[in-house]
Motif scaffolding. Sequence first.
Motif, PDB file in Angstrom:
ATOM      1  N   ILE A 126       0.936  -1.243  -0.037  1.00  0.00           N
ATOM      2  CA  ILE A 126       0.082  -0.118   0.147  1.00  0.00           C
ATOM      3  C   ILE A 126       0.877   1.202   0.187  1.00  0.00           C
ATOM      4  N   PRO A 127       0.768   1.970  -0.819  1.00  0.00           N
ATOM      5  CA  PRO A 127       1.603   3.367  -0.900  1.00  0.00           C
ATOM      6  C   PRO A 127       1.047   4.463   0.283  1.00  0.00           C
ATOM      7  N   THR A 128       1.837   5.342   0.423  1.00  0.00           N
ATOM      8  CA  THR A 128       1.625   6.239   1.410  1.00  0.00           C
ATOM      9  C   THR A 128       0.174   7.207   1.181  1.00  0.00           C
ATOM     10  N   ALA A 129      -0.685   7.630   2.299  1.00  0.00           N
ATOM     11  CA  ALA A 129      -1.969   7.884   2.096  1.00  0.00           C
ATOM     12  C   ALA A 129      -3.016   7.128   1.305  1.00  0.00           C
ATOM     13  N   ALA A 130      -2.676   5.962   0.881  1.00  0.00           N
ATOM     14  CA  ALA A 130      -3.740   5.053   0.394  1.00  0.00           C
ATOM     15  C   ALA A 130      -4.460   4.307   1.551  1.00  0.00           C
ATOM     16  N   TRP A 131      -5.609   3.992   1.073  1.00  0.00           N
ATOM     17  CA  TRP A 131      -6.782   3.248   2.053  1.00  0.00           C
ATOM     18  C   TRP A 131      -7.389   2.155   1.471  1.00  0.00           C
ATOM     19  N   ALA A 132      -7.833   1.201   2.071  1.00  0.00           N
ATOM     20  CA  ALA A 132      -8.638  -0.015   1.673  1.00  0.00           C
ATOM     21  C   ALA A 132      -9.558  -0.208   2.490  1.00  0.00           C
ATOM     22  N   GLU A 133     -10.733  -0.478   1.981  1.00  0.00           N
ATOM     23  CA  GLU A 133     -11.986  -0.871   2.769  1.00  0.00           C
ATOM     24  C   GLU A 133     -12.085  -2.220   2.404  1.00  0.00           C
ATOM     25  N   VAL A 134     -12.139  -3.190   3.537  1.00  0.00           N
ATOM     26  CA  VAL A 134     -12.527  -4.501   3.553  1.00  0.00           C
ATOM     27  C   VAL A 134     -13.467  -4.914   4.336  1.00  0.00           C
ATOM     28  N   GLU A 135     -14.270  -5.730   3.834  1.00  0.00           N
ATOM     29  CA  GLU A 135     -15.535  -6.430   4.177  1.00  0.00           C
ATOM     30  C   GLU A 135     -15.024  -7.801   4.898  1.00  0.00           C
ATOM     31  N   LEU A 136     -15.755  -7.830   6.141  1.00  0.00           N
ATOM     32  CA  LEU A 136     -15.018  -9.053   6.894  1.00  0.00           C
ATOM     33  C   LEU A 136     -16.163 -10.118   6.951  1.00  0.00           C
ATOM     34  N   GLU A 137     -15.798 -11.568   6.661  1.00  0.00           N
ATOM     35  CA  GLU A 137     -16.889 -12.546   6.918  1.00  0.00           C
ATOM     36  C   GLU A 137     -16.790 -12.784   8.399  1.00  0.00           C
ATOM     37  N   ALA A 138     -17.233 -11.972   9.317  1.00  0.00           N
ATOM     38  CA  ALA A 138     -17.228 -11.957  10.785  1.00  0.00           C
ATOM     39  C   ALA A 138     -18.324 -11.200  11.305  1.00  0.00           C
ATOM     40  N   ASP A 139     -19.027 -11.736  12.214  1.00  0.00           N
ATOM     41  CA  ASP A 139     -19.880 -10.859  12.958  1.00  0.00           C
ATOM     42  C   ASP A 139     -19.297 -10.277  14.169  1.00  0.00           C
ATOM     43  N   ARG A 140     -18.131 -10.967  14.518  1.00  0.00           N
ATOM     44  CA  ARG A 140     -17.398 -10.396  15.790  1.00  0.00           C
ATOM     45  C   ARG A 140     -16.006 -10.183  15.281  1.00  0.00           C
ATOM     46  N   TRP A 141     -15.377  -9.172  16.062  1.00  0.00           N
ATOM     47  CA  TRP A 141     -14.095  -9.063  15.724  1.00  0.00           C
ATOM     48  C   TRP A 141     -13.024 -10.181  16.268  1.00  0.00           C
ATOM     49  N   GLY A 147      -8.031 -14.755   5.440  1.00  0.00           N
ATOM     50  CA  GLY A 147      -8.707 -15.042   4.276  1.00  0.00           C
ATOM     51  C   GLY A 147     -10.145 -14.567   4.390  1.00  0.00           C
ATOM     52  N   THR A 148     -10.555 -13.753   5.476  1.00  0.00           N
ATOM     53  CA  THR A 148     -11.870 -13.754   6.043  1.00  0.00           C
ATOM     54  C   THR A 148     -12.444 -12.412   5.535  1.00  0.00           C
ATOM     55  N   GLY A 149     -11.453 -11.616   4.453  1.00  0.00           N
ATOM     56  CA  GLY A 149     -11.802 -10.358   3.938  1.00  0.00           C
ATOM     57  C   GLY A 149     -11.874 -10.436   2.546  1.00  0.00           C
ATOM     58  N   LYS A 150     -12.763  -9.408   2.116  1.00  0.00           N
ATOM     59  CA  LYS A 150     -12.898  -9.251   0.593  1.00  0.00           C
ATOM     60  C   LYS A 150     -12.778  -7.625   0.428  1.00  0.00           C
ATOM     61  N   MET A 151     -11.927  -7.330  -0.341  1.00  0.00           N
ATOM     62  CA  MET A 151     -11.656  -5.879  -0.745  1.00  0.00           C
ATOM     63  C   MET A 151     -12.654  -5.449  -1.407  1.00  0.00           C
ATOM     64  N   LEU A 152     -13.278  -4.174  -0.883  1.00  0.00           N
ATOM     65  CA  LEU A 152     -14.479  -3.320  -1.550  1.00  0.00           C
ATOM     66  C   LEU A 152     -14.025  -2.275  -2.276  1.00  0.00           C
ATOM     67  N   GLN A 153     -12.957  -1.634  -1.652  1.00  0.00           N
ATOM     68  CA  GLN A 153     -12.536  -0.360  -2.149  1.00  0.00           C
ATOM     69  C   GLN A 153     -10.974  -0.074  -1.939  1.00  0.00           C
ATOM     70  N   TYR A 154     -10.284   0.430  -2.825  1.00  0.00           N
ATOM     71  CA  TYR A 154      -8.803   0.756  -2.819  1.00  0.00           C
ATOM     72  C   TYR A 154      -8.703   2.213  -3.402  1.00  0.00           C
ATOM     73  N   LYS A 155      -8.059   2.815  -2.643  1.00  0.00           N
ATOM     74  CA  LYS A 155      -7.743   4.390  -3.339  1.00  0.00           C
ATOM     75  C   LYS A 155      -6.373   4.585  -2.781  1.00  0.00           C
ATOM     76  N   TYR A 156      -5.945   5.229  -3.924  1.00  0.00           N
ATOM     77  CA  TYR A 156      -4.601   5.827  -3.511  1.00  0.00           C
ATOM     78  C   TYR A 156      -4.245   7.027  -4.600  1.00  0.00           C
TER      79      TYR A 156
END
Length: 157
Positions: A126-141, A147-156
């Motif tokens: 991930i480059p500096t200042a970038a962000w990624a939004e991840v949806e997690l297959e989890a109801d509890r942290w 492998g429980t995550g699915k990338m929804l958005q990635y911005k840089y």
Amino acid sequence: MKKLILIRHAEAESILESLTDFDRPLTSKGKQDAAQMAAFLLNSGNLPQITITSPAVRALATAHIFTATLGLDDAVINAKIYEANVDALLQLLNRLEDQYETACLVGHNPGISNLLYFLTGKITTIPTAAWAEVELEADRWAEVSSGTGKMLQYKYT
């Protein structure tokens, strides 16, 4: 489903004799990039209920720009994020209170990039200042793991 927003701190000044790595501030470009990326996150409509940041000057400044732009409470400082590996970051996530549906973590490479890859199998740096939004297959942290995550958005920039 929980969601996680991972942010790598914005561009920081080079290490100088008068500064330690921990104390490096953001460059002017870093401040501009962080503001731009925060605006993208604001427009995405998925805002975190909690933001957790490394105490390093550059990460703390990045977190402040994001929370101010998003109209959120100040970030919670967690010293374990500075120089953290995937295991340490995962432990932090696994201990979050379940009242938070979306959390934001502001940190450093290689930890942030490695955590994103650990969760999603996507993106290795991930480059500096970038962000990624991840949806997690989890109801509890506590259920978040490899492998429980699915990338929804990635911005840089």
